[in-house]
Motif scaffolding. Structure first.
Motif, short mmCIF file in Angstrom:
data_model
loop_
_atom_site.label_atom_id
_atom_site.label_comp_id
_atom_site.label_asym_id
_atom_site.label_seq_id
_atom_site.Cartn_x
_atom_site.Cartn_y
_atom_site.Cartn_z
N ALA A 143 0.83 -1.20 0.00
CA ALA A 143 0.00 0.00 0.00
C ALA A 143 0.86 1.25 0.00
N SER A 144 1.91 1.27 0.83
CA SER A 144 2.77 2.47 0.88
C SER A 144 3.54 2.63 -0.43
N ARG A 145 3.98 1.52 -1.01
CA ARG A 145 4.71 1.59 -2.28
C ARG A 145 3.79 2.09 -3.40
N LEU A 146 2.52 1.60 -3.39
CA LEU A 146 1.54 2.03 -4.38
C LEU A 146 1.29 3.53 -4.26
N GLN A 147 1.14 4.02 -3.02
CA GLN A 147 0.91 5.44 -2.81
C GLN A 147 2.10 6.27 -3.32
N LEU A 150 2.07 6.32 -7.14
CA LEU A 150 0.98 7.17 -7.63
C LEU A 150 1.35 8.65 -7.51
N LYS A 151 2.00 9.01 -6.42
CA LYS A 151 2.43 10.41 -6.26
C LYS A 151 3.47 10.77 -7.30
N GLU A 152 4.40 9.81 -7.54
CA GLU A 152 5.45 10.06 -8.53
C GLU A 152 4.86 10.26 -9.91
N TRP A 153 3.89 9.48 -10.30
CA TRP A 153 3.26 9.60 -11.62
C TRP A 153 2.36 10.81 -11.72
N GLY A 154 1.85 11.25 -10.61
CA GLY A 154 0.94 12.41 -10.61
C GLY A 154 1.64 13.72 -10.89
N GLN A 155 2.97 13.79 -10.74
CA GLN A 155 3.69 15.05 -10.94
C GLN A 155 4.00 15.30 -12.37
#
Length: 155
Positions: A143-147, A150-155
């Motif tokens: 879950a923490s890795r997924l989050q 997702l943050k990295e791709w969102g930028q």
């Protein structure tokens, strides 16, 4: 219901009468119509009307002569059937065992639709989770890795 039945009867009569609506059918048109119903013995996948073979030319000429002599299309068909067998007719007669040839394609289509419907229904019913079954909880490491991703791709 009576109006619909009358409409259907009128439509069928007009559809059956359509070839003759333009007036008298010429000898050449009659010859072509009859030749289109006969199979060419040489080309086998073409009608006598469509075949370029010499045999088909002779058969068309024979049909034309028989029509000139006053023979009916039924008599001409019977003549060719007596010489070559029912194989000479491109469309088999709708009687006896020949009904299989007429009905089998429709039965195969209906059977195929039924099988596809059954498979789809079974697949959909299996994919539904029984009751209120929930997915198992996600491992906290993932879950923490997924989050983070997702943050990295969102930028």
């Amino acid at each position: 219901m009576g109006k619909i039945l009358r409409f259907v009867v009128i439509a069928v009569v007009l559809w059956a009468w359509w070839p003759f609506a333009g007036g008298a059918v010429t000898l050449e048109e009659q010859t072509q119509l009859l030749a289109a119903e006969l199979r060419c013995p040489v080309c086998q996948n073409l009608s006598v009307g469509d075949s370029p073979s010499e045999m088909a030319n002779q058969m068309r000429e024979l049909v034309r002569e028989k029509l000139k002599n006053g023979e009916s299309p039924e008599q001409i068909r019977a003549y060719f059937v007596s010489r070559y067998g029912e194989w000479i007719l491109l469309a088999p007669k709708r009687q006896g065992f020949n009904w299989v040839a007429w009905l089998l394609p429709f039965g195969a289509i209906l059977g195929g639709v039924g099988v596809i419907g059954f498979v789809v229904h079974r697949s959909v019913s299996r994919s539904r989770a029984p009751g209120d079954a929930q997915l198992p909880p996600l491992d906290p490491r993932y879950a923490s890795r997924l989050q983070a991703e997702l943050k990295e791709w969102g930028q």
